[in-house]
Design a protein around this motif. Structure first.
Motif, PDB file in Angstrom:
ATOM      1  N   ASP A 120     -17.263 -83.435 -46.349  1.00 22.28           N
ATOM      2  CA  ASP A 120     -18.523 -84.053 -46.740  1.00 22.28           C
ATOM      3  C   ASP A 120     -18.385 -84.534 -48.188  1.00 22.28           C
ATOM      4  O   ASP A 120     -18.499 -83.751 -49.128  1.00 22.28           O
ATOM      5  N   MET A 143     -29.352 -87.596 -45.017  1.00 23.49           N
ATOM      6  CA  MET A 143     -28.248 -87.296 -44.110  1.00 23.49           C
ATOM      7  C   MET A 143     -28.745 -86.715 -42.792  1.00 23.49           C
ATOM      8  O   MET A 143     -28.172 -86.996 -41.730  1.00 23.49           O
ATOM      9  N   ASP A 149     -20.121 -91.096 -46.292  1.00 21.66           N
ATOM     10  CA  ASP A 149     -20.486 -90.143 -45.241  1.00 21.66           C
ATOM     11  C   ASP A 149     -21.156 -90.811 -44.052  1.00 21.66           C
ATOM     12  O   ASP A 149     -21.162 -90.263 -42.956  1.00 21.66           O
ATOM     13  N   MET A 150     -21.714 -91.991 -44.255  1.00 23.94           N
ATOM     14  CA  MET A 150     -22.399 -92.696 -43.171  1.00 23.94           C
ATOM     15  C   MET A 150     -21.477 -93.608 -42.368  1.00 23.94           C
ATOM     16  O   MET A 150     -21.914 -94.203 -41.389  1.00 23.94           O
ATOM     17  N   LEU A 202     -22.778 -91.287 -50.319  1.00 20.24           N
ATOM     18  CA  LEU A 202     -23.656 -91.303 -49.145  1.00 20.24           C
ATOM     19  C   LEU A 202     -23.166 -92.326 -48.135  1.00 20.24           C
ATOM     20  O   LEU A 202     -23.117 -92.054 -46.928  1.00 20.24           O
ATOM     21  N   HIS A 225     -29.183 -80.372 -43.441  1.00 18.09           N
ATOM     22  CA  HIS A 225     -28.379 -80.793 -44.586  1.00 18.09           C
ATOM     23  C   HIS A 225     -29.143 -80.580 -45.894  1.00 18.09           C
ATOM     24  O   HIS A 225     -28.531 -80.288 -46.924  1.00 18.09           O
ATOM     25  N   ASP A 242     -27.762 -88.547 -39.369  1.00 17.64           N
ATOM     26  CA  ASP A 242     -26.958 -87.852 -38.361  1.00 17.64           C
ATOM     27  C   ASP A 242     -27.760 -87.475 -37.123  1.00 17.64           C
ATOM     28  O   ASP A 242     -27.183 -87.055 -36.127  1.00 17.64           O
TER      29      ASP A 242
END
Length: 173
Positions: free
Chosen positions: A42, A71, A30-31, A27, A82, A75
């Motif tokens: 991803d 997410m 992805d951030m 996570l 998501h 985002d």
């Protein structure tokens, strides 16, 4: 006819703290604010599919949905975009969890590739239905990169389970 299973090493049980740590680290990856490119894989989706295949009772559709909501909030995407994609990924991974370990890693990557394509297709369809922008043709590269990531992520996440429970010079396992 029952096919003999490949001669793999017996795996130790997965530590729940290790599972949670890998999900949180994926996570966080992805951030990372690198800018959102359409072809960017991803990592959280790959890790969710991995644990859905290898530990379906611990990481299921609910965890995928919750990580998807996180997410979405991060985002600034449509709430549930998501979450829906990750839930479908998790359901697909759980439905493959008995069959997939019989194959080598390359064949596994080929079999989870349609899951990643479906996930990105659903996310793009939801985005387009509410008037969002088309991600471009580079978005077709993301599922390919996720299937390629399946190989190293599988090796890394299974490594702690492959160690010997009691190290001994006389025991090869």
């Amino acid at each position: 006819m029952i096919m003999p299973r490949p001669a793999d090493q017996l795996l130790l049980p997965a530590n729940p703290f290790f599972i949670a740590l890998t999900l949180v680290l994926a996570l966080l990856v992805d951030m990372v604010p690198l800018g959102r490119l359409a072809a960017m894989p991803d990592v959280l989706a790959v890790v969710l599919v991995f644990w859905g295949v290898h530990q379906p009772r611990r990481v299921g559709v609910l965890w995928a949905f919750l990580f998807g909501l996180v997410m979405d909030v991060h985002d600034g995407a449509l709430l549930g975009q998501h979450a829906l994609a990750y839930s479908l990924l998790s359901f697909g991974a759980i439905s493959l969890h008995r069959r997939l370990p019989w194959f080598n890693l390359f064949e596994q990557a080929l079999q989870v590739f349609p899951l990643f394509v479906l996930s990105h297709g659903v996310a793009a369809a939801v985005r387009l239905m509410v008037g969002g922008m088309w991600p471009g043709w580079w978005g077709l590269l993301a599922p390919v990169l996720e299937a390629v990531l399946w190989l190293p992520i599988s090796i890394l996440l299974l490594a702690p389970q492959r160690r010997a429970p009691d190290r001994d010079a006389h025991r090869p396992l």
